[in-house]
Design a protein around this motif. Structure first.
Motif, PDB file in Angstrom:
ATOM      1  N   ASP A  33       2.716  13.574  14.494  1.00 55.19           N
ATOM      2  CA  ASP A  33       2.196  14.281  15.573  1.00 55.19           C
ATOM      3  C   ASP A  33       1.390  15.502  14.644  1.00 55.19           C
ATOM      4  OD1 ASP A  33       0.745  15.328  17.703  1.00 55.19           O
ATOM      5  OD2 ASP A  33       2.699  15.885  18.811  1.00 55.19           O
ATOM      6  N   SER A  64       0.250  11.932  22.255  1.00 56.28           N
ATOM      7  CA  SER A  64       1.482  12.603  22.132  1.00 56.28           C
ATOM      8  C   SER A  64       2.367  12.687  23.555  1.00 56.28           C
ATOM      9  CB  SER A  64       1.633  14.023  21.638  1.00 56.28           C
ATOM     10  OG  SER A  64       1.068  14.070  20.427  1.00 56.28           O
ATOM     11  N   ALA A  92       6.835   8.358  23.717  1.00 60.65           N
ATOM     12  CA  ALA A  92       7.812   8.000  24.083  1.00 60.65           C
ATOM     13  C   ALA A  92       7.848   6.634  24.874  1.00 60.65           C
ATOM     14  CB  ALA A  92       8.708   9.068  24.609  1.00 60.65           C
ATOM     15  N   LEU A 149      12.952   8.244  20.416  1.00 62.62           N
ATOM     16  CA  LEU A 149      12.178   9.009  19.397  1.00 62.62           C
ATOM     17  C   LEU A 149      12.711  10.550  19.817  1.00 62.62           C
ATOM     18  CD1 LEU A 149       8.227   8.093  19.676  1.00 62.62           C
ATOM     19  CD2 LEU A 149      10.272   7.250  18.035  1.00 62.62           C
ATOM     20  N   VAL A 150      13.087  10.948  18.447  1.00 61.20           N
ATOM     21  CA  VAL A 150      13.262  12.361  18.542  1.00 61.20           C
ATOM     22  C   VAL A 150      12.744  13.247  17.464  1.00 61.20           C
ATOM     23  CG1 VAL A 150      15.901  11.898  19.206  1.00 61.20           C
ATOM     24  CG2 VAL A 150      15.197  11.937  16.734  1.00 61.20           C
ATOM     25  N   LEU A 151      12.331  14.350  17.552  1.00 58.01           N
ATOM     26  CA  LEU A 151      11.517  15.146  16.592  1.00 58.01           C
ATOM     27  C   LEU A 151      12.464  15.525  15.638  1.00 58.01           C
ATOM     28  CD1 LEU A 151       9.337  16.844  15.656  1.00 58.01           C
ATOM     29  CD2 LEU A 151      10.133  18.865  16.918  1.00 58.01           C
ATOM     30  N   ARG A 152      12.319  14.754  14.245  1.00 55.04           N
ATOM     31  CA  ARG A 152      13.204  14.919  13.408  1.00 55.04           C
ATOM     32  C   ARG A 152      12.821  15.812  12.149  1.00 55.04           C
ATOM     33  NH1 ARG A 152      17.663  13.166  13.069  1.00 55.04           N
ATOM     34  NH2 ARG A 152      17.204  11.133  13.481  1.00 55.04           N
ATOM     35  N   SER A 163       9.714  19.335  11.544  1.00 49.10           N
ATOM     36  CA  SER A 163       8.305  19.880  11.427  1.00 49.10           C
ATOM     37  C   SER A 163       8.095  20.219  10.154  1.00 49.10           C
ATOM     38  CB  SER A 163       8.588  20.940  12.485  1.00 49.10           C
ATOM     39  OG  SER A 163       8.550  20.714  13.745  1.00 49.10           O
ATOM     40  N   ASP A 200       4.220  17.501  13.042  1.00 48.27           N
ATOM     41  CA  ASP A 200       5.590  17.099  13.690  1.00 48.27           C
ATOM     42  C   ASP A 200       5.995  15.561  13.478  1.00 48.27           C
ATOM     43  OD1 ASP A 200       6.186  19.657  14.379  1.00 48.27           O
ATOM     44  OD2 ASP A 200       5.754  19.242  16.501  1.00 48.27           O
ATOM     45  N   TRP A 210       8.164  12.324  14.541  1.00 49.82           N
ATOM     46  CA  TRP A 210       9.060  11.666  15.510  1.00 49.82           C
ATOM     47  C   TRP A 210       9.461  10.480  14.963  1.00 49.82           C
ATOM     48  CZ3 TRP A 210      10.136  14.367  20.159  1.00 49.82           C
ATOM     49  CH2 TRP A 210       9.500  15.369  20.456  1.00 49.82           C
TER      50      TRP A 210
END
Length: 133
Positions: A2, A26, A30, A56-59, A61, A102, A104
């Motif tokens: 993202d 975005s 998910a 999905l997770v924000l891994r 930034s 970001d 994800w």
């Protein structure tokens, strides 16, 4: 991926065997992942393995200071490949050359930022202080 902020000259080059890049807003990522992972979004290779990998997770930034015609960094995604982040030439000298991205991924997938591999004859920027993760 993202892209939250970037100059128009941002260049993302995806390196992976057989990767088909799919773009979705975005806000719909998910849902798209939940319904299509393991079917037409691969890897994973089956819906069952996709459910085992998790949502999905924000891994990570990532903020990168860019220089024109230079690779800034690679963002590597375990089991998939990497994305080379670079910047093309730009005539807009007032534009801030910073990229905020970001990353994800499914819960069980790791992401790392590394010094760029030399690709396509574009010089690399190997100053570690340029990448913050």
């Amino acid at each position: 991926f993202d892209v939250k902020r970037a100059p128009l000259a941002l260049r993302l080059t995806f390196f992976s065997a057989g990767l088909a890049v799919t773009r979705v807003p975005s806000s719909a990522a998910a849902e798209a992942h939940a319904s299509r992972a393991g079917i037409d979004l691969t890897p994973p290779m089956s819906p069952q393995s996709a459910s085992q990998m998790g949502e999905l997770v924000l891994r990570k930034s990532v903020t990168l200071n860019l220089e024109t015609m230079t690779h800034a960094a690679d963002i590597a995604v375990s089991g998939l490949g990497w994305v080379a982040v670079s910047c093309l030439s730009t005539l807009d000298t007032s534009e801030t050359l910073v990229a905020e991205i970001d990353v994800w991924v499914p819960r069980s997938v790791e992401v790392s930022v590394r010094a760029p591999m030399p690709v396509a004859g574009i010089p690399t920027n190997t100053v570690d202080s340029k990448a913050k993760a």
